[in-house]
Design a protein around this motif. Structure first.
Motif, PDB file in Angstrom:
ATOM      1  N   UNK A  23       0.815  -1.219   0.000  1.00 25.28           N
ATOM      2  CA  UNK A  23       0.000   0.000   0.000  1.00 25.28           C
ATOM      3  C   UNK A  23       0.849   1.269   0.000  1.00 25.28           C
ATOM      4  N   UNK A  24       1.963   1.263   0.707  1.00 24.10           N
ATOM      5  CA  UNK A  24       2.810   2.454   0.765  1.00 24.10           C
ATOM      6  C   UNK A  24       3.516   2.762  -0.541  1.00 24.10           C
ATOM      7  N   UNK A  25       3.614   1.761  -1.407  1.00 31.56           N
ATOM      8  CA  UNK A  25       4.359   1.932  -2.651  1.00 31.56           C
ATOM      9  C   UNK A  25       3.466   2.214  -3.858  1.00 31.56           C
ATOM     10  N   UNK A  26       2.164   2.137  -3.671  1.00 31.93           N
ATOM     11  CA  UNK A  26       1.260   2.369  -4.800  1.00 31.93           C
ATOM     12  C   UNK A  26       0.401   3.599  -4.521  1.00 31.93           C
ATOM     13  N   UNK A  27      -0.047   4.266  -5.567  1.00 33.32           N
ATOM     14  CA  UNK A  27      -0.905   5.434  -5.356  1.00 33.32           C
ATOM     15  C   UNK A  27      -2.231   5.032  -4.715  1.00 33.32           C
ATOM     16  N   UNK A  28      -2.850   5.966  -4.031  1.00 33.25           N
ATOM     17  CA  UNK A  28      -4.115   5.703  -3.348  1.00 33.25           C
ATOM     18  C   UNK A  28      -5.148   5.152  -4.329  1.00 33.25           C
TER      19      UNK A  28
END
Length: 57
Positions: A23-28
């Motif tokens: 989740x931290x590495x992909x856009x919302x």
């Protein structure tokens, strides 16, 4: 960030939940697809356990 354990002790569940680390590495905007993948993995793990229990009866 959370007080949840790093591992559950169930490999299939741990693998599915490991997807949340992305989740931290992909856009919302991509979070929904990550959650869907994790949910599908958890459903499959649960279904395999349900099937094993049914076979023991």
């Amino acid at each position: 960030m959370t007080d949840l354990p790093e591992e559950t002790g169930e490999k299939r569940v741990d693998t599915a939940l490991g997807g949340l680390a992305r989740l931290g590495a992909v856009p919302v905007s991509a979070h929904v697809s990550v959650f869907e993948e994790v949910f599908t993995g958890l459903e499959q793990a649960l279904a395999s356990v349900d099937g094993a229990v049914d076979q023991q009866r």
